[in-house]
Design an enzyme around this catalytic site. Structure first.
Site, PDB file in Angstrom:
ATOM      1  N   GLU A  60      38.673  34.417  32.252  1.00  0.00           N
ATOM      2  CA  GLU A  60      37.656  33.611  32.936  1.00  0.00           C
ATOM      3  C   GLU A  60      36.654  32.981  31.972  1.00  0.00           C
ATOM      4  OE1 GLU A  60      38.752  36.550  33.989  1.00  0.00           O
ATOM      5  OE2 GLU A  60      39.751  35.936  35.838  1.00  0.00           O
ATOM      6  N   ASP A  85      34.395  36.916  42.801  1.00  0.00           N
ATOM      7  CA  ASP A  85      34.039  38.153  42.103  1.00  0.00           C
ATOM      8  C   ASP A  85      34.336  38.060  40.595  1.00  0.00           C
ATOM      9  OD1 ASP A  85      34.229  40.163  44.827  1.00  0.00           O
ATOM     10  OD2 ASP A  85      35.467  38.370  44.797  1.00  0.00           O
ATOM     11  N   PHE A  86      35.383  37.321  40.247  1.00  0.00           N
ATOM     12  CA  PHE A  86      35.816  37.293  38.837  1.00  0.00           C
ATOM     13  C   PHE A  86      34.945  36.395  37.967  1.00  0.00           C
ATOM     14  CE2 PHE A  86      40.348  37.506  40.810  1.00  0.00           C
ATOM     15  CZ  PHE A  86      40.047  38.725  41.373  1.00  0.00           C
ATOM     16  N   ILE A  87      34.072  35.609  38.587  1.00  0.00           N
ATOM     17  CA  ILE A  87      33.213  34.734  37.791  1.00  0.00           C
ATOM     18  C   ILE A  87      32.230  35.581  36.975  1.00  0.00           C
ATOM     19  CG2 ILE A  87      31.264  34.314  39.349  1.00  0.00           C
ATOM     20  CD1 ILE A  87      31.589  31.320  38.652  1.00  0.00           C
ATOM     21  N   HIS A 129      36.841  41.982  45.680  1.00  0.00           N
ATOM     22  CA  HIS A 129      37.538  40.734  46.037  1.00  0.00           C
ATOM     23  C   HIS A 129      36.942  40.093  47.293  1.00  0.00           C
ATOM     24  CE1 HIS A 129      40.674  42.251  43.337  1.00  0.00           C
ATOM     25  NE2 HIS A 129      41.316  41.111  43.443  1.00  0.00           N
TER      26      HIS A 129
HETATM   27  C1  LIG Z   1      39.238  39.241  36.191  1.00  0.00           C
HETATM   28  C2  LIG Z   1      40.348  38.972  37.136  1.00  0.00           C
HETATM   29  N1  LIG Z   1      40.972  37.772  37.078  1.00  0.00           N
HETATM   30  C3  LIG Z   1      42.003  37.506  37.904  1.00  0.00           C
HETATM   31  C4  LIG Z   1      42.427  38.442  38.814  1.00  0.00           C
HETATM   32  C5  LIG Z   1      43.567  38.129  39.773  1.00  0.00           C
HETATM   33  N2  LIG Z   1      44.749  38.890  39.388  1.00  0.00           N
HETATM   34  C6  LIG Z   1      45.023  40.090  39.922  1.00  0.00           C
HETATM   35  S1  LIG Z   1      46.372  40.796  39.256  1.00  0.00           S
HETATM   36  C7  LIG Z   1      46.624  39.495  38.237  1.00  0.00           C
HETATM   37  C8  LIG Z   1      47.775  39.506  37.299  1.00  0.00           C
HETATM   38  C9  LIG Z   1      47.723  40.682  36.381  1.00  0.00           C
HETATM   39  O1  LIG Z   1      48.814  40.669  35.540  1.00  0.00           O
HETATM   40  P1  LIG Z   1      49.119  41.892  34.607  1.00  0.00           P
HETATM   41  O2  LIG Z   1      47.875  42.293  33.892  1.00  0.00           O
HETATM   42  O3  LIG Z   1      50.281  41.539  33.769  1.00  0.00           O
HETATM   43  O4  LIG Z   1      49.457  43.073  35.610  1.00  0.00           O
HETATM   44  P2  LIG Z   1      50.644  43.185  36.660  1.00  0.00           P
HETATM   45  O5  LIG Z   1      50.158  42.578  37.943  1.00  0.00           O
HETATM   46  O6  LIG Z   1      51.823  42.489  36.112  1.00  0.00           O
HETATM   47  O7  LIG Z   1      50.849  44.651  36.811  1.00  0.00           O
HETATM   48  C10 LIG Z   1      45.647  38.519  38.430  1.00  0.00           C
HETATM   49  C11 LIG Z   1      45.583  37.238  37.713  1.00  0.00           C
HETATM   50  C12 LIG Z   1      41.733  39.664  38.867  1.00  0.00           C
HETATM   51  N3  LIG Z   1      42.050  40.619  39.759  1.00  0.00           N
HETATM   52  N4  LIG Z   1      40.730  39.913  38.009  1.00  0.00           N
END
Ligand SMILES: Cc1ncc(C[n+]2csc(CCOP(=O)(O)OP(=O)(O)O)c2C)c(N)n1
Lengths: 324, 322
Positions: A60, A85-87, A129
């Site tokens: 982010e 929330d992620f901002i 979320h």
């Molecule tokens: C800070 C943040 N940015 C974006 C998200 C949305 N998000 C949730 S899971 C995910 C992908 C995560 O990928 P990875 O770390 O490879 O884990 P996996 O889901 O493959 O187990 C994203 C982008 C989040 N939850 N938190």
């Protein structure tokens, strides 16, 4: 007029602005190949290519930094932060950098960037979320904070935000994505900083934002059965705020209820109530009431989230209180 | 190679089966509308959790992610409150306030799942700092996905852990997907382990994370390094996500071959076959083990379903310590 959905209106706005202006591009997590977690950017990659529709890592700070740097040097980025929330992961770039650059740099640079994100509880998405954090950003001079509630508004305001030369936080609401509504067929924008009267009425002014606009409209039909005629005002832009629209309405009705989803304490409603108290006190027939979320994180479980989330009933109650 | 005895091998298989059957039940009940919110399952990735937690002690710590049920189970938390939390019930680990993405059980050293990608990594470093400070001999394993290594929090954490030589193992479950984006979209290198080169004191390995004994071995080395004061390890376990990113994800972004090919990489089938070949387990033994695990899960499911919802009067409790 054509009927579409809130999320489609976002998509259309992005596509139309990218067609109109070659310096507009879109970036964020999963926005290109996957077309966005909520399909806001679906189809844009095919149409505009990978230079203009950019998948980023989960980063982010990097995403918002990318937008700032690009905006400073001639582009018009529209970046997506998947959930509001992620901002928080990128607060420095938003608050210390984007918001202050024009002022700090002596008024020279323009910073035409849009951060699109979505807020809101109601889907049992849990404490990380579901938040509505608009007050944090409205508190920062230099940012504009836009929060559209309807299909027409989301399209017109997003197009206007992309054309605006300031950094804008554009907050959609996840529970509104499926909402249907009409949009004009021709190219149109809506002014940033101008609110809208969603329903006229003479007894009480209800100032509501985002999802709460719809709750207020429901409350309005319930209250009309009891002979109470409320006026529903949607500021649409949290900052800058359309003060005169709110004050004029309060002067007319003499009563005000502010309804918003974020935590009530130190939130948007505090600002609006204080403004009314400062500037329309003598017109008030009752103290201003605020409807907001209780002072706790958004809980996951169904009964808890239901108890947390403010809505129609609370608005009805507050209105009854001010007309008593 | 592994010097695991028969009992350990069966225990590893049992842990993997428990995770699998637990999550299969979660999947079924989610599809049936019994579970609210978002659910991310680790079906196909069980060998990483089971192998990585195998040599951790109860008092060691872990932190995990939105896809963290497997690590909770492997760390030894109780199945009933785990299931109940996912159902949002008052008997859950977080009294129904957190749900699947925010499970924590401090009694078992489980410092929390996280809805924020990479959000748990800095805190895990803090726990490692604390363990070193208090001279407790505890170690920390922080789990995250390949996608999480795009976040600044990951690098800041690795740097601090490296400088302070903290007893932590950064366990990357590389399932090759970050939500809907394949690895090449968010990483310009082949292996996450390469990222360790940027720090002075971080050992790194990439292993086949679908081979549970390989995971046990690699963790043994990393734990030894951590406990003896030699600092952190970045352990990348290559694995396979069988389901979509979340339950209900239609996976339109995922090539058909990738979805169809995953079953051939099933770490449980693979380990069961191996144990049979080694004579550690026969058909009857395998069946008995499955039955036993099914019983545990069924019991937890009943418990979760019969547990009461939280009372909305408790909404404002615990925001602060009173
Ligand atoms: C800070 C943040 N940015 C974006 C998200 C949305 N998000 C949730 S899971 C995910 C992908 C995560 O990928 P990875 O770390 O490879 O884990 P996996 O889901 O493959 O187990 C994203 C982008 C989040 N939850 N938190």
């Amino acid at each position: 007029m054509a009927e579409t959905r809130y999320i489609r209106a976002v998509n259309d706005a992005l596509r139309e602005e990218m067609e109109r202006d070659g310096s507009v591009f879109v970036a964020g997590e999963d926005v290109a190949l996957a077309g966005g977690s909520f399909s806001a950017t679906r189809g844009l990659l095919d149409k505009f290519g990978a230079d203009r529709v950019v998948d980023t890592p989960i980063a982010e700070t990097g995403i918002i930094g990318l937008a700032i740097g690009a905006a400073l040097t001639g582009l018009r980025p529209v970046v997506e932060i998947m959930f509001m929330d992620f901002i928080t992961c990128a607060m420095d770039q938003v608050v210390n950098q984007a918001a202050k650059i024009r002022y700090m740099f002596g008024g020279k640079p323009k910073l035409p960037l849009v951060i699109r994100t979505q807020c809101g509880a109601g889907l049992n998405a849990g404490p990380q979320h579901s938040q509505c954090l608009e007050a944090w950003f409205a508190h920062v001079p230099g940012l504009k904070v836009v929060m559209p509630s309807t299909v027409t508004d989301v399209k017109g305001l997003l197009k206007a935000s992309i054309r605006d030369d300031n950094p804008i936080l554009f907050i959609e609401n996840k529970t509104l994505y499926g909402l249907k509504g009409e949009v004009p067929d021709e190219d149109f924008t809506l002014p940033i900083g101008k609110g809208d009267i969603k329903k006229e009425g003479g007894d009480v002014t209800v100032i509501a934002t985002s999802r709460m606009v719809h709750q207020a409209l429901k409350a309005a039909s319930k209250l009309s059965e009891e002979g109470i005629d409320i006026e529903v005002i949607d500021p649409r832009t949290i900052s800058p705020l359309d003060k005169s629209l709110i004050l004029d309405s309060v002067k007319k009705t003499g009563r005000a209820v502010v309804a918003f989803e974020e935590v009530k304490f130190a939130g948007f409603g505090a600002e609006v109530s204080a403004m009314i108290a400062e500037e329309a006190f003598s017109d008030l027939k009752a103290p201003v009431q605020r409807i907001g979320a209780p002072f706790c994180p958004v809980p996951f479980s169904k009964p808890l989230e239901k108890a947390y989330l403010p809505g129609e009933e609370e608005i009805v109650e507050a209105v009854k209180k001010v007309v008593k | 190679m592994s010097k695991l005895d028969k009992e350990s091998k069966i225990s590893l298989l049992k842990t993997m089966l428990t995770i699998r059957k637990f999550e299969e039940k979660v999947s079924e009940n989610f599809a049936a509308g019994q579970i609210p919110g978002f659910i991310h399952l680790s079906i196909g990735q069980e060998a990483v959790s089971a192998g990585a937690c195998f040599n951790l002690r109860k008092e060691d710590y872990i932190s995990t992610t939105h896809r963290g049920h497997g690590q909770c189970i492997a760390k030894g938390v109780e199945i009933r409150p785990l299931m109940a939390e996912i159902f949002g019930k008052s008997t859950g680990y977080c009294k129904g306030r957190g749900g699947s993405m925010h499970i924590a059980s401090l009694d078992y050293g489980m410092l929390g799942a996280n809805g924020i990608v990479a959000g748990g990594i800095p805190m895990a470093v803090g726990a490692a700092f604390s363990a070193k400070y208090r001279k407790t001999d505890q170690v920390v394993a922080s789990f995250f996905g390949d996608g999480a290594t795009g976040e600044g929090a990951f690098y800041e954490s690795m740097n601090i852990a490296s400088i302070l030589k903290l007893p932590i193992i950064f366990v990357c479950e590389n399932n090759k997907w970050a939500e809907f984006s394949p690895q090449q979209v968010h990483m310009d290198i082949e292996n996450v382990a390469q990222r360790a080169k940027a720090f002075g004191n971080v050992a790194a390995e990439t292993i086949d994370g679908n081979d549970v004994e390989l995971v046990v071995d690699a963790m043994e080395r990393a734990i030894e390094r951590a406990r003896s004061g030699n600092g952190p390890t970045l352990l990348e376990c290559i694995t396979t996500r069988f389901h979509g990113h979340y339950e209900g994800d239609p996976q339109k972004y995922r090539p058909k071959e990738d979805i169809e090919g995953v079953r051939s990489k099933d770490p449980i089938v693979r380990y069961k076959t191996k144990l049979k070949e080694e004579g550690v387990l026969d058909d009857a033994g395998a069946e008995a083990l499955e039955k036993e695990v099914e019983g545990i899960i069924e019991d937890a499911l009943q418990f979760a379903k019969e547990s009461p919802e939280p009372d909305s009067k408790e909404l404002l409790n615990d925001v602060y310590v009173n």
